[in-house]
Scaffold this motif. Sequence first.
Motif, short mmCIF file in Angstrom:
data_model
loop_
_atom_site.label_atom_id
_atom_site.label_comp_id
_atom_site.label_asym_id
_atom_site.label_seq_id
_atom_site.Cartn_x
_atom_site.Cartn_y
_atom_site.Cartn_z
N ALA A 53 40.11 18.01 20.69
CA ALA A 53 40.48 17.13 19.58
C ALA A 53 40.33 17.90 18.27
N MET A 54 41.31 17.73 17.39
CA MET A 54 41.35 18.46 16.13
C MET A 54 41.56 17.48 14.99
N ALA A 55 40.93 17.75 13.85
CA ALA A 55 41.08 16.86 12.70
C ALA A 55 41.40 17.65 11.44
N ARG A 56 40.37 18.27 10.84
CA ARG A 56 40.60 18.95 9.55
C ARG A 56 41.64 20.05 9.67
N ALA A 57 41.66 20.77 10.77
CA ALA A 57 42.65 21.84 10.94
C ALA A 57 44.07 21.29 10.90
N LEU A 58 44.26 20.07 11.44
CA LEU A 58 45.59 19.46 11.43
C LEU A 58 45.92 18.82 10.08
N LEU A 59 44.92 18.37 9.35
CA LEU A 59 45.20 17.91 7.99
C LEU A 59 45.77 19.07 7.17
N ARG A 60 45.25 20.26 7.39
CA ARG A 60 45.75 21.44 6.67
C ARG A 60 47.13 21.83 7.16
N GLU A 61 47.36 21.80 8.48
CA GLU A 61 48.64 22.19 9.07
C GLU A 61 49.02 21.21 10.17
N PRO A 62 49.77 20.18 9.87
CA PRO A 62 50.13 19.21 10.90
C PRO A 62 50.85 19.81 12.10
N ASP A 63 51.51 20.95 11.93
CA ASP A 63 52.22 21.59 13.04
C ASP A 63 51.43 22.75 13.65
N LEU A 64 50.12 22.76 13.48
CA LEU A 64 49.31 23.87 13.98
C LEU A 64 49.41 24.03 15.49
N VAL A 65 49.50 22.94 16.22
CA VAL A 65 49.59 23.04 17.68
C VAL A 65 50.85 23.80 18.07
N ASN A 66 51.98 23.47 17.45
CA ASN A 66 53.21 24.21 17.73
C ASN A 66 53.07 25.68 17.35
N ARG A 67 52.40 25.95 16.25
CA ARG A 67 52.23 27.33 15.79
C ARG A 67 51.37 28.13 16.76
N ILE A 68 50.30 27.51 17.26
CA ILE A 68 49.43 28.21 18.20
C ILE A 68 50.14 28.43 19.53
N GLN A 69 50.93 27.46 19.94
CA GLN A 69 51.66 27.63 21.19
C GLN A 69 52.67 28.77 21.09
N ALA A 70 53.25 28.95 19.92
CA ALA A 70 54.22 30.02 19.72
C ALA A 70 53.55 31.38 19.52
N ASP A 71 52.31 31.37 19.01
CA ASP A 71 51.60 32.62 18.71
C ASP A 71 50.13 32.42 19.00
N ALA A 72 49.65 32.94 20.12
CA ALA A 72 48.27 32.72 20.55
C ALA A 72 47.24 33.28 19.57
N ALA A 73 47.66 34.20 18.72
CA ALA A 73 46.73 34.79 17.74
C ALA A 73 46.62 33.95 16.47
N ARG A 74 47.42 32.90 16.36
CA ARG A 74 47.45 32.07 15.15
C ARG A 74 46.14 31.31 14.99
N ARG A 75 45.59 31.32 13.78
CA ARG A 75 44.37 30.60 13.48
C ARG A 75 44.62 29.60 12.37
N SER A 76 43.82 28.58 12.36
CA SER A 76 43.94 27.55 11.33
C SER A 76 43.71 28.12 9.94
N LEU A 77 44.41 27.55 8.97
CA LEU A 77 44.22 27.92 7.56
C LEU A 77 43.10 27.10 6.90
N CYS A 78 42.52 26.14 7.64
CA CYS A 78 41.46 25.32 7.07
C CYS A 78 40.27 26.19 6.66
N ILE A 79 39.76 25.97 5.44
CA ILE A 79 38.63 26.75 4.94
C ILE A 79 37.33 25.92 4.94
N HIS A 80 37.38 24.71 5.50
CA HIS A 80 36.19 23.89 5.68
C HIS A 80 35.50 23.56 4.36
N CYS A 81 36.32 23.35 3.35
CA CYS A 81 35.79 22.96 2.04
C CYS A 81 35.39 21.49 2.01
#
Length: 417
Positions: free
Chosen positions: A343-371
């Motif tokens: 389950a993901m929350a803050r990472a998806l608030l930053r990038e709603p399409d993060l799941v698609n991005r990670i599926q396309a590129d396994a090295a992709r990391r969230s842009l969330c900075i946990h502020c």
Amino acid sequence: MNPPDVFSPGRIGPLTLRNRTIKAATYEGLSHRGRVTQDLVDFHVAYARGGVGMTTVAYCAVDKDGRTDRHQILWTDEAMPGLRVLTDAVHAEGAAISAQIGHGGPVAEARGNGSPALAPSARVNVIAMNKSREATVADLRRIVAAHGHAARKAVEAGFDAVEVHLGHNYLASSFLSPKLNHRDDEYGGGLRNRARLAREVMQAVRDAVGDRIAIIAKLNMDDGAPGGFWLDEAIPVAQWLEADGTLDALELTAGSSLLNPMYLFKGDVPIDEFAGVMPQPIKAGVKMIGHRLLKHYPYTDGFLLEDARQVRAAVDLPMILLGGVTSRDVMDTAMAGGFAFVAMARALLREPDLVNRIQADAARRSLCIHCNKCMPTNYTGTRCVLVERRTSRTASWGKPEGYASSPGEWDASHHSG
């Protein structure tokens, strides 16, 4: 056995998700007078379009006195047309949709609800600056029945699952806590008595919906407060819930909206931003003593994993890992550790399409900075402050046009992840 691929289909009771990623419950601040708005529909459609297997609508109170904000969705006939629009829109994107249901108990907004907050024992909420009264057995029976009613309405509205909130010292969670529950009746004392309400709630939900939709419980592992609920009690409670047969999957969380709100949200503590959205005199209090009430915990990826593994080893239920899921590495670690979903929350608030991005590129990391500056935005529409805001502010479904945010008592527990 080889662990499943996080992007393979996963099953929760009668429900099969297209993949094993879930948008965790985060109070959106986008409902109005208990009903759905177009902004709320757009909010969840973005995650469905972005690739999640399921998105979670939060928080849907089972009764008026259980709301933590006076605009939260209630399970009324008037709300049903909008809820159906919402579920249909998410389904059109190929994702499932869950409704988080529960009763705020001592976390509820007494002023906005027009009634005192309920708690296992009378107490003062320092953060919200209100008092809670002790819930009577009649109150508890009413609220248990209300959970069943909410679950039935969720089926009627087209939801694929309900997530029952047993965490963050909402009502059921507050009964679990020996720090908050000082009763001497059948709902207090030993752990079996303190767990009675949670088990009755889950049984009411199961009795109401059978196996028509999936049933998930969100259970605290640790209140983050000395003398509160902790892993040594969370493990047997999880085992009892499994033995009762009342849930299809278990999601583990931590923290207390009353006693330690930041315990779940590792990372920065945005004191100024919290104060900025508060009404007086809470605003002044946050500025003066916020640093004492809102403690800082360093962020690490997968920060609930080690504790969640203790519960994972004790039950056979499908389990959902929450907390710091930001990359394919964390997802794969969860799958290898026996978790069926993430389950993901803050990472998806930053990038709603993060799941698609990670599926396309396994090295992709969230842009969330946990502020954690997303947390105070639930008063004006939950969002990442680093992303340009684009909301329609159009009609709400099933009510006259218009949307108005409602500053209420702060409840950080909605921002899970």
